[in-house]
Design an enzyme around this catalytic site. Structure first.
Site, PDB file in Angstrom:
ATOM      1  N   ASP A 317     -60.118  38.791   6.523  1.00 39.48           N
ATOM      2  CA  ASP A 317     -60.072  40.249   6.595  1.00 39.48           C
ATOM      3  C   ASP A 317     -61.410  40.896   6.930  1.00 39.48           C
ATOM      4  O   ASP A 317     -61.442  42.032   7.404  1.00 39.48           O
ATOM      5  CB  ASP A 317     -59.528  40.810   5.274  1.00 39.48           C
ATOM      6  CG  ASP A 317     -58.030  40.571   5.138  1.00 39.48           C
ATOM      7  OD1 ASP A 317     -57.332  40.635   6.164  1.00 39.48           O
ATOM      8  OD2 ASP A 317     -57.562  40.309   4.031  1.00 39.48           O
ATOM      9  N   GLY A 319     -64.071  39.084   8.799  1.00 42.27           N
ATOM     10  CA  GLY A 319     -64.473  38.598  10.108  1.00 42.27           C
ATOM     11  C   GLY A 319     -63.530  38.967  11.224  1.00 42.27           C
ATOM     12  O   GLY A 319     -63.925  39.006  12.396  1.00 42.27           O
ATOM     13  N   GLY A 324     -65.727  47.434   6.612  1.00 43.44           N
ATOM     14  CA  GLY A 324     -66.196  48.777   6.942  1.00 43.44           C
ATOM     15  C   GLY A 324     -65.225  49.506   7.829  1.00 43.44           C
ATOM     16  O   GLY A 324     -64.861  50.662   7.570  1.00 43.44           O
ATOM     17  N   TYR A 403     -52.365  45.023   2.215  1.00 40.57           N
ATOM     18  CA  TYR A 403     -53.144  44.935   0.980  1.00 40.57           C
ATOM     19  C   TYR A 403     -54.271  45.960   0.936  1.00 40.57           C
ATOM     20  O   TYR A 403     -54.874  46.286   1.966  1.00 40.57           O
ATOM     21  CB  TYR A 403     -53.771  43.545   0.818  1.00 40.57           C
ATOM     22  CG  TYR A 403     -52.958  42.601  -0.051  1.00 40.57           C
ATOM     23  CD1 TYR A 403     -52.928  42.755  -1.428  1.00 40.57           C
ATOM     24  CD2 TYR A 403     -52.231  41.554   0.506  1.00 40.57           C
ATOM     25  CE1 TYR A 403     -52.186  41.889  -2.228  1.00 40.57           C
ATOM     26  CE2 TYR A 403     -51.488  40.685  -0.284  1.00 40.57           C
ATOM     27  CZ  TYR A 403     -51.473  40.859  -1.652  1.00 40.57           C
ATOM     28  OH  TYR A 403     -50.742  40.007  -2.443  1.00 40.57           O
ATOM     29  N   HIS A 454     -49.659  32.705  -1.652  1.00 40.07           N
ATOM     30  CA  HIS A 454     -50.893  32.869  -0.885  1.00 40.07           C
ATOM     31  C   HIS A 454     -52.099  32.903  -1.814  1.00 40.07           C
ATOM     32  O   HIS A 454     -51.956  32.959  -3.041  1.00 40.07           O
ATOM     33  CB  HIS A 454     -50.847  34.144  -0.032  1.00 40.07           C
ATOM     34  CG  HIS A 454     -50.634  35.397  -0.825  1.00 40.07           C
ATOM     35  ND1 HIS A 454     -49.396  35.788  -1.293  1.00 40.07           N
ATOM     36  CD2 HIS A 454     -51.499  36.355  -1.236  1.00 40.07           C
ATOM     37  CE1 HIS A 454     -49.502  36.924  -1.949  1.00 40.07           C
ATOM     38  NE2 HIS A 454     -50.772  37.290  -1.940  1.00 40.07           N
ATOM     39  N   HIS A 456     -56.285  34.592  -2.203  1.00 37.46           N
ATOM     40  CA  HIS A 456     -57.318  35.512  -1.748  1.00 37.46           C
ATOM     41  C   HIS A 456     -58.649  34.885  -2.127  1.00 37.46           C
ATOM     42  O   HIS A 456     -59.012  34.845  -3.318  1.00 37.46           O
ATOM     43  CB  HIS A 456     -57.182  36.878  -2.426  1.00 37.46           C
ATOM     44  CG  HIS A 456     -55.871  37.562  -2.190  1.00 37.46           C
ATOM     45  ND1 HIS A 456     -55.675  38.493  -1.194  1.00 37.46           N
ATOM     46  CD2 HIS A 456     -54.685  37.436  -2.829  1.00 37.46           C
ATOM     47  CE1 HIS A 456     -54.423  38.927  -1.233  1.00 37.46           C
ATOM     48  NE2 HIS A 456     -53.801  38.293  -2.215  1.00 37.46           N
TER      49      HIS A 456
END
EC number: 1.4.3.-
Length: 692
Positions: A317, A319, A324, A403, A454, A456
């Protein structure tokens, strides 16, 4: 020469308001940069991908930080990437706002650049107009005239060997809304278009062997009108107001923060979001350096369903999209509560126009409970001291498709720095038919809705500066004494102690968390020993939420996310070596593995008593449940950076106590009611301690 004159020699009109070399680019600086780039690439049809501050090299910045009043202000430089229409590759370059010129550019091929929010926003228009997508919607049960009710979450394609890196691709995860206010995730579709981001066309549609039609179940929604129409809202929650009648305890000078002996710079960029730099602590008049730079540098979200094309669902998320770029504008009293100071963020769009995200960073204080307390049992606990604490929080919230990630950098009065990340938003979902065997790789969270397992996994980048940059890293394990029970040195067998292993090479540092050893890691200055303990001044990484990367060694995710193979990896510092999954992440194959695996090399480089960077992987493994749907209650994951053998004693003894009574005072004040010295607002909930 005074500082104002010095700065004047090194600024243009666009940089005149810059106070610190690490300040993010302003709107004026972005506009000036875009003008220089357009002039340099005149005649080319380009679109902008990134225009961001190129931080000064550490050697240059350290000289300025040591004496900003008389040292020339470091040049303001910019790194940029642009795309040329119809031409494969990324044009990357750098420029100087100080000298008002572009240094040069080069074309990078074999990679794809980050996806921007603007790139994502165009994808729905593409899929709604494509005749093959329209046909697949018809097969799923959606008539052509309802294509305006078809939505998609655009993700990078991860990696697909059919296309490699030749085209800039997105995979469109498909959904249906019967009403624009519906939550689409209760009605996923079973096919996946692949979209070319630059040509705006569907190049392929992945269709499963077993078709799963659109669910007929009612949408599962969470908007106010839907809750009012079903359960209604509870009326038992009374408001809690946060007041600071004397204002806040922190000071801001531009992006420089001063709070409770801490001093540091708050930066922000398109990729990492919040960046904290030059962190120090004033110990009774002595400036103690702690960290040169802290940031959340990468994350990966691998999904656990092995069926094609779900193997492509492993989002990086930061790269691939940027914390930002995806950051939310924050609302007073909602995202942050109390007396708030905000910082805006500035980026450029594909056309090169400057865009501003208002209130991108929230800064505020909160009550932090009891700081320390002790009571004496000898007089019925009348002898007592209680000191309460506050904490400073610098936060942002970014949305990655379904998310939300809430990032909180928390500073504590005792010198501890905490990173807390809360996960909320909505589960990524896939359609299932009634009674389908999903093989344990997910959970049915709603009729015909399968939420896949999944993880994170976040990567924290730490450049320690513990009393200077000559630092080492040690692993500390809690172990039993090696001496057997009955031995004179451990007669009763109760001996245990810390086993401290100092890493000498990179290979030594490739370690993972072990709960049975209460494992932690010390970042220390071996040249600065505590006068009492004799141990080196340290900051300890205490992190216990460290699941292993569950995809197997050799898998696509394992190859692409090399940073997640260990929980701690330490490498020598090198300017502009920031991103542990590589500079360009979208559509990498992992052959070779980019980022940290490249920097590790043969693992023999020295990391003892030198300038080092520690990368730490932490996070959660998520097996979804119905309680996570249709929107997920925030789930926190947290770690601490704690001072150890750093301060001479408890560094917060000078915090005014809320209550203090010595033994001699207690004898004179027998049976007197205890009352806070610092709080006039607290009161009994029911009038007296015995009321009900």
């Amino acid at each position: 020469m005074n500082r104002l004159n010095t700065i004047a020699q090194h600024t243009t009109a666009s940089t005149a308001t810059v106070k610190h070399p690490l300040d993010p680019l302003s709107s004026a600086e972005i506009a000036a940069s875009v003008s220089l780039i357009k002039a340099y690439l005149a005649g080319k049809k380009i679109s902008f991908n990134t225009v961001t501050l190129k931080e000064p090299p550490k050697a240059v910045l350290k000289v300025w930080l040591a004496n900003p009043e008389s040292t020339p202000f470091p040049p303001r430089e910019v790194f940029f990437t642009v795309l040329e229409a119809g031409v494969n590759g990324i044009i990357e370059g750098s420029l100087s706002l100080t000298e008002n010129k572009v240094f040069g550019t080069k074309v990078v091929t074999g990679f794809q650049p980050i996806l921007t929010v603007e790139d994502l926003q165009t994808t729905e228009d593409v899929i709604r107009k494509d005749p093959n997508v329209i046909e697949q919607c018809r097969i799923s049960g959606i008539p052509k005239e309802e294509m305006d009710k078809v939505y998609c979450d655009p993700w990078t394609i991860g990696y697909d060997e059919r296309w490699g890196t030749d085209r800039r691709l997105q995979q469109a995860l498909m959904y249906y809304r019967s009403d624009e206010d519906d939550s689409q995730y209760s009605h996923p579709l079973d096919f996946c278009p692949v979209v070319d981001t630059e040509t705006k066309e569907v190049v392929f549609i992945d269709i499963p062997k077993i078709r799963r039609p659109l669910s007929k179940a009612k949408h599962s929604n969470f908007n106010p009108k839907d809750i009012l129409a079903t359960t209604g809202y509870r009326d038992s929650i009374k408001p809690i107001n946060v007041t600071q009648p004397e204002g806040v305890s922190f000071k801001m000078n531009g992006n420089i923060m001063e709070w409770q002996n801490f001093k540091f710079h708050i930066g922000f960029n398109y990729r990492e979001g919040i960046v904290l730099s030059d962190i120090s602590y004033n110990e009774h008049g002595t400036k103690r350096d702690i960290f040169y730079r802290l940031s959340l540098a990468e994350m990966v979200v691998p999904y656990g369903c092995p069926d094609f094309p779900h193997q492509r669902k492993h989002a990086f998320d930061l790269g691939e999209y940027g914390a930002g770029y995806m950051t939310n504008p924050l609302a007073l009293g909602c995202d942050c509560k109390g007396v708030i100071h905000y910082l805006d963020a500035h980026f450029c769009d594909r056309a090169g126009d400057s865009i501003t995200v208002k209130n991108a960073v929230c800064i505020h204080e909160e009550d932090d409970g009891v700081l320390f307390k002790h009571s004496d049992f000898r007089d019925g606990f009348a002898t007592s001291i209680v000191t309460r604490s506050v904490k400073l929080i610098i936060s942002q919230i970014f949305t990655a498709a379904n998310y939300e990630y809430m990032v909180y950098w928390i500073f504590h009065i005792d010198g501890t720095i905490q990173l807390e990340i809360k996960l909320t938003g909505i589960l990524n979902t896939y359609v299932m038919v009634p009674g389908e065997d999903i093989g344990g790789y997910g959970t049915q969270v709603y009729p015909n809705v399968n939420a896949h397992n999944h993880q994170h996994l976040f990567s924290l980048r730490i450049n320690p500066n513990i009393d200077g940059e000559s630092n080492s890293v040690a692993m500390v394990d809690a172990v039993q004494s090696e001496l057997p029970v009955g031995h004179p040195g451990n007669k009763y067998g109760n001996g245990f102690l810390p086993k401290r292993t100092v890493f000498k090479t990179i290979n030594d540092s490739l370690t993972s968390y072990k709960s049975e050893l209460s494992r932690s890691w010390d970042m220390c200055n071996p040249n600065k020993l505590h006068e009492f303990s004799g141990k080196p001044a340290s900051y300890k990484l205490v992190s216990k939420e460290c699941p292993p990367l569950l995809p197997k060694e050799g898998s696509l995710v394992w190859k692409r996310a090399g940073f997640a193979r260990h929980h701690v990896q330490v490498v020598p510092y090198k300017d502009y070596q920031l991103y542990p999954a590589g500079e360009y992440v979208p559509q990498t194959s992992g052959e070779p593995s980019r980022g940290l695996p490249e920097w590790i090399g043969d693992g023999t480089a020295n990391i003892e008593n030198t300038d080092v960077v520690l990368y730490h992987t932490f996070g959660i493994t998520h097996f979804p449940a119905p309680e996570d749907f249709p929107v997920m209650p925030a789930e926190p994951v947290s770690l601490l950076l704690r001072p150890r053998n750093f301060f001479k004693q408890n560094p917060c003894l000078d915090v005014p106590p809320s209550y203090a009574m010595t033994t001699s005072e207690a004898k004179q004040a027998a049976n007197a009611e205890k009352k806070s010295l610092t709080d006039d607002a607290s009161r009994l909930a029911f009038g007296s301690c015995c009321s009900r």
